[in-house]
Design an enzyme around this catalytic site. Sequence first.
Site, PDB file in Angstrom:
ATOM      1  N   LYS A   1       0.837  -1.205   0.000  1.00  0.00           N
ATOM      2  CA  LYS A   1       0.000   0.000   0.000  1.00  0.00           C
ATOM      3  C   LYS A   1       0.878   1.264   0.000  1.00  0.00           C
ATOM      4  CE  LYS A   1      -3.839  -2.538   1.977  1.00  0.00           C
ATOM      5  NZ  LYS A   1      -5.075  -2.482   2.794  1.00  0.00           N
TER       6      LYS A   1
ATOM      7  N   GLU B   1     -10.036  -0.011  -1.739  1.00  0.00           N
ATOM      8  CA  GLU B   1      -9.684   1.365  -1.380  1.00  0.00           C
ATOM      9  C   GLU B   1      -9.815   2.288  -2.583  1.00  0.00           C
ATOM     10  OE1 GLU B   1      -6.762  -0.417   2.038  1.00  0.00           O
ATOM     11  OE2 GLU B   1      -5.894   0.343   0.180  1.00  0.00           O
TER      12      GLU B   1
END
Length: 256
Positions: free
Chosen positions: A12, A98
């Site tokens: 991430k 996300e």
Amino acid sequence: MARKFFVGGNWKCNGTNEEVKKIVSTLNEAEIPSEDAVEVVVSPPFVFLSLVKSLLRSDIQVAAQNCWVRKGGAFTGEVSAEMLVNLGIPWVILGHSERRLILNESNEFVGDKVAYALSQGIKVIACVGETLEQRESGSTIEVVAAQTKAIADKISNWDNVVLAYEPVWAIGTGKVATPAQAQEVHAELRKWFQTNVSAEVAGSVRIIYGGSVNGANCKELAAQPDLDGFLVGGASLKVNSSYKFASFIFVHLFGR
């Protein structure tokens, strides 16, 4: 058909040069089963892709965390599939929750991105998953089927796609789907492929699980018959933890 176990690490938006080097060093020293037994991919932020690729052992592959839906051009802040090809990056993660929820990427947009990446020769980890509200309303299967269909509508060959089921309510929350919950969704997805794509694809496509996976729960999850690996988030960054990323690989030998 035997499906090769798959372990992906999604870093991430984390890391510095020095932190990334430490993680890579740990992975380079880890005992990992043969590539014939397990496929291992790590996904650092874009700015570290070249660094990681240059330092990482050859039996671990590198993935980008996203790429643009078409050829590059006047798209400020985006990275094209062609750029990834130029860097020698073989994989990309697309459709992560996300990006779906925060950046409003629709099912159709994700399907287009998957199709374009594949057209440029990049393999895809395509993510699907439901929110807590959707699970509690009983619409989990409907949601993940619609997300999968949007991809299936745009591609005809699934050989270079790994489908990652990541229940949104379990990502980064410490909550995790029980083995039975994960198996139920994976089995339903495989039935969906059987009905809507082909029996061959249903038997061969790898469906992996992500959502607060760690060293304490991965073995039981991996024992499920329709679960073909993991997409690991935060735990893949814990270099000094007893739950190093490599530990997720060992479950392939002892948990299946």
